[in-house]
Design an enzyme around this catalytic site. Structure first.
Site, mmCIF file in Angstrom:
data_model
loop_
_atom_site.group_PDB
_atom_site.id
_atom_site.type_symbol
_atom_site.label_atom_id
_atom_site.label_comp_id
_atom_site.label_asym_id
_atom_site.label_seq_id
_atom_site.Cartn_x
_atom_site.Cartn_y
_atom_site.Cartn_z
ATOM 1 N N GLY A 87 41.125 19.622 -15.242
ATOM 2 C CA GLY A 87 42.080 20.279 -16.128
ATOM 3 C C GLY A 87 42.999 21.093 -15.251
ATOM 4 C CB SER A 119 40.479 16.688 -11.720
ATOM 5 O OG SER A 119 41.814 17.086 -11.811
ATOM 6 C CB ALA A 120 40.395 21.557 -11.993
ATOM 7 C CG HIS A 156 44.448 13.792 -9.806
ATOM 8 N ND1 HIS A 156 43.855 12.883 -10.659
ATOM 9 C CD2 HIS A 156 43.968 15.011 -10.159
ATOM 10 C CE1 HIS A 156 43.063 13.541 -11.496
ATOM 11 N NE2 HIS A 156 43.106 14.819 -11.203
ATOM 12 C CD GLU A 191 43.972 9.564 -10.259
ATOM 13 O OE1 GLU A 191 43.854 9.454 -11.493
ATOM 14 O OE2 GLU A 191 43.641 10.584 -9.625
#
Length: 244
Positions: A87, A119-120, A156, A191
């Site tokens: 997020g 991700s985060a 990413h 990714e």
């Protein structure tokens, strides 16, 4: 022994959450049947936790959202494994500071608890979040994060498109700007890929959705290079980082 699974992304295009990495998740959980999920990078904590619970249900794993714990610090200290979802990295880090969870997370990882991030949740595994792609929608007390690995991370990671007419900075340009002010390696994760760390061993795996190697490594004063497989040398840097 440090035991990490750091995913570039939790969901590949057209697939269910964690579907592309479920075998890797099962390997790091190693038979554990409970998982504490950290949903603070998104606003909808309940919905996010439900999606992750559904994703790992085929492994026989029960998920508890950390936001539901009366004592989040105690929940982390007793967690058999922790997964921090993606997020907004700044919102996530601000919440971890507000709830005084950074030190308990570091302690549990140092004791051998598996840490999974996407991700985060992967961004915060580095020393700072200075190489996130996210907009600073909130202001955490510091950019210092967990420091579970001694290098920066950029989930990413997207390669420059030579046919693009977009005049803004590419990801590679932004990381070059980072190295104008700081001297520490940055590992970009394409990714569909992830970094697995156990003790003094680290390996890049997964299948990049854009093709090519799982990762791209950036160092100050050197061109970026594609990397795959064993990257354990990153865990033992030859020099101390220099921060701008």
């Amino acid at each position: 022994m440090t035991d990490l699974l750091l995913l570039s992304n939790s969901t590949n295009h057209g697939r269910d959450p964690l579907d592309h990495a479920l075998d890797a998740v099962a390997e790091v959980l190693d038979g554990r049947t409970e998982l504490v999920f950290v949903p603070f990078a998104l606003a909808d904590h309940d919905g996010y936790t439900e999606r992750i619970a559904a994703a790992v249900a085929p492994l026989g794993v029960r998920v508890r959202g950390l936001h539901t714990a009366a004592d989040p610090v105690a929940a982390v200290r007793s967690a058999p494994a922790v997964f921090t979802g993606g997020g907004n990295t700044f919102r996530l880090l601000a919440e971890l500071y507000r709830r005084e969870l950074l030190e308990p997370l570091r302690d549990r990882v140092s004791e051998g608890m598996p840490y999974l991030g996407a991700s985060a949740g992967t961004n915060i595994a580095g020393p700072t979040v200075r190489t996130t792609n996210d907009m600073p929608i909130v202001e955490p007390p510091s950019l210092t994060s967990l420091g579970l690995v001694p290098f920066q991370l950029n989930p990413h990671y997207v390669d420059p498109d030579p046919a693009s007419r977009h005049m803004g900075e590419t990801r590679e340009k932004r990381l070059a700007e980072f190295h104008e002010c700081n001297d520490i390696p940055v590992l970009g994760l394409r990714e569909g890929t992830w970094l697995r760390v156990r003790g003094d061993w680290a390996e890049l795996s997964g299948v990049s959705t854009s093709g090519g190697a799982p990762g791209r490594l950036f160092r100050r004063g050197a061109p970026g290079e594609d990397v795959s497989g064993d990257v354990s040398d990153l865990l033992a840097p030859a020099t101390e980082p220099v921060w701008g």
